[in-house]
Structure formats: structure tokens, C-alpha cells
Design a protein around this motif. Structure first.
Motif, mmCIF file in Angstrom:
data_model
loop_
_atom_site.group_PDB
_atom_site.id
_atom_site.type_symbol
_atom_site.label_atom_id
_atom_site.label_comp_id
_atom_site.label_asym_id
_atom_site.label_seq_id
_atom_site.Cartn_x
_atom_site.Cartn_y
_atom_site.Cartn_z
ATOM 1 N N PRO A 33 0.794 -1.225 0.000
ATOM 2 C CA PRO A 33 0.000 0.000 0.000
ATOM 3 C C PRO A 33 0.828 1.277 0.000
ATOM 4 C CG PRO A 33 -0.033 -0.997 2.174
ATOM 5 C CD PRO A 33 0.685 -1.950 1.263
ATOM 6 N N TRP A 34 2.139 1.180 -0.027
ATOM 7 C CA TRP A 34 2.991 2.368 -0.117
ATOM 8 C C TRP A 34 3.560 2.526 -1.536
ATOM 9 C CZ3 TRP A 34 3.858 -1.806 3.035
ATOM 10 C CH2 TRP A 34 4.862 -2.687 2.639
ATOM 11 N N THR A 35 3.146 1.670 -2.465
ATOM 12 C CA THR A 35 3.653 1.731 -3.832
ATOM 13 C C THR A 35 2.524 2.151 -4.760
ATOM 14 O OG1 THR A 35 5.203 -0.036 -3.281
ATOM 15 C CG2 THR A 35 4.847 0.410 -5.624
ATOM 16 N N TRP A 36 2.528 3.430 -5.129
ATOM 17 C CA TRP A 36 1.437 4.005 -5.923
ATOM 18 C C TRP A 36 1.103 3.168 -7.140
ATOM 19 C CZ3 TRP A 36 -1.419 7.858 -4.020
ATOM 20 C CH2 TRP A 36 -0.866 8.681 -3.045
ATOM 21 N N ILE A 51 -2.504 10.079 3.467
ATOM 22 C CA ILE A 51 -1.331 10.955 3.491
ATOM 23 C C ILE A 51 -1.736 12.366 3.893
ATOM 24 C CG2 ILE A 51 0.426 12.072 2.048
ATOM 25 C CD1 ILE A 51 0.691 9.355 0.575
ATOM 26 N N ASP A 52 -2.891 12.839 3.429
ATOM 27 C CA ASP A 52 -3.355 14.169 3.838
ATOM 28 C C ASP A 52 -3.441 14.276 5.365
ATOM 29 O OD1 ASP A 52 -3.601 15.508 1.386
ATOM 30 O OD2 ASP A 52 -5.648 14.771 1.064
ATOM 31 N N GLU A 83 7.766 9.266 -1.274
ATOM 32 C CA GLU A 83 8.319 9.168 0.080
ATOM 33 C C GLU A 83 7.259 9.307 1.153
ATOM 34 O OE1 GLU A 83 11.901 10.166 1.550
ATOM 35 O OE2 GLU A 83 12.923 10.455 -0.360
ATOM 36 N N LEU A 84 6.252 10.144 0.918
ATOM 37 C CA LEU A 84 5.187 10.291 1.910
ATOM 38 C C LEU A 84 4.434 8.979 2.099
ATOM 39 C CD1 LEU A 84 3.813 13.859 1.155
ATOM 40 C CD2 LEU A 84 4.947 13.082 3.256
ATOM 41 N N VAL A 88 4.185 7.224 5.804
ATOM 42 C CA VAL A 88 2.944 6.842 6.477
ATOM 43 C C VAL A 88 3.044 5.426 7.016
ATOM 44 C CG1 VAL A 88 0.522 6.232 6.041
ATOM 45 C CG2 VAL A 88 1.416 8.416 5.253
ATOM 46 N N TRP A 89 3.530 4.521 6.179
ATOM 47 C CA TRP A 89 3.597 3.110 6.603
ATOM 48 C C TRP A 89 4.755 2.837 7.552
ATOM 49 C CZ3 TRP A 89 -0.560 0.465 6.583
ATOM 50 C CH2 TRP A 89 -1.576 0.826 5.696
#
Length: 181
Positions: A33-36, A51-52, A83-84, A88-89
Motif C-alpha cells: 500500500p505504499w507503492t502508488w 497521506i493528507d 516518500e510520503l 505513512v507506513w
């Protein structure tokens, strides 16, 4: 919130946690879930909302100077957005994951967060103050893009370059030239 159209909610969290906790299998590759690029459209939207919230909290807690602020135009900076998602993760793994420990949290605050903060201005490109004033310039990386588009890989003899790279042994001369035919 920092401009999110819809607030991050429990449904978003469940969607992303299902990906986080999904085991790898032979039928479908894991989609972190951190890989767009691994996410479907609805998952990307959920991650952006997540992320917001993270950015809003980061700006409230960790931004002690204007230069520490993450601007709302973070989506326009692909390196920062990438990076954001990881930050987050990393924060989740340090604070919420069932197997977290104080050592993991300490590692986050001693290693990951300072590294991110050190790179933040760089990821905002040529005009970080403009972004932080909510005036994201279209030219934020125009010089870099102009230079990048002038590069061509056909003007170099790649075989010679790669062969020379094989000669670099960093003090281990017995490794030099290994793998040559």
C-alpha cells in the motif's frame, strides 16, 4: 484537512490494511500500500487521503520552522508523494503494527524521520517557499526537465563503460575482472 475532497475513514483504512497484511502468493503479486503504481484507483485515492491526514499531523507536530512544512501541493511532486507513502507506513509500523516495539519507534525517529526531513526541500524542487505559500509554480523542475530531455543514451559506448566499471575493486583487487569471458 489539507484540501482532501473526502476525509480518510475506517473504510479507507480497512482497504489499505488488507493490502498491508496480504501474504504473497503465486496467483497475484503482493501490492504494497505504499507503492502508488501497485494500487488500483480507489486504493490510490484512499492512500492520498491517508497521506493528507499524516501531513496535517506532521505539520502540526514536527514542523517547527516554515522550512519544515509539507505543502498541500505534495501530489505535484512525485518524489515527495512516493516518500510520503512510505513515511505513512513507516509510522504505522513504528506505532500501531501489532509487532511494533519501542526499538522500532526509536529507529523511526532516529533514522527515517530525520532522513525524510533532510530531503524535504530537495523534493520540492526549485521553489520550496512558493509551494509552502500554496503557490505551486509550474516551473518547479523545469531546468531539470530541460537538462534531462537533452540526455541521450545512444551517444555513449555502453560496453566499454560497463567493462571499466568491472575494474573498480575498492581495495579488493582479487575481485577485479571477475565474470569476464
Amino acid at each position: 484537512m489539507t484540501g482532501a475532497a473526502t476525509a480518510f475513514d475506517d473504510e479507507d483504512l480497512e482497504l489499505l490494511l488488507a493490502l498491508y497484511n496480504a501474504p504473497a502468493n503465486n496467483e497475484e503479486p503482493r501490492r504494497p500500500p505504499w507503492t502508488w503504481s501497485a494500487l488500483h484507483l480507489n486504493e490510490r485515492a484512499a492512500l492520498a487521503r491517508m497521506i493528507d491526514v499524516w501531513v496535517e499531523t506532521y505539520n502540526h507536530i514536527h514542523a517547527t520552522q516554515p522550512t519544515d512544512l509539507i505543502p498541500p501541493c505534495w501530489r505535484h511532486h512525485p518524489g515527495l508523494a512516493t516518500e510520503l507513502a512510505v513515511q505513512v507506513w513507516l509510522w504505522y509500523a513504528a506505532h500501531i503494527h501489532p509487532q511494533t516495539t519501542p526499538l522500532i519507534a526509536g529507529e523511526y525517529y532516529l533514522r527515517h524521520l530525520p532522513g525524510f526531513r533532510a530531503r524535504l526541500n530537495h523534493m520540492l524542487g526549485a521553489s520550496p517557499p512558493e509551494c509552502r505559500r500554496s503557490d505551486h509554480p509550474d516551473t518547479w523542475r523545469s531546468e531539470t526537465d530541460t537538462q534531462r530531455t537533452s540526455y541521450t543514451t545512444t551517444s555513449y559506448n555502453h560496453d566499454d563503460d560497463v567493462d571499466q566499471l568491472g575494474q573498480l575493486h575498492f581495495g579488493f583487487p582479487h575481485l577485479a575482472g571477475r565474470g569476464q569471458t
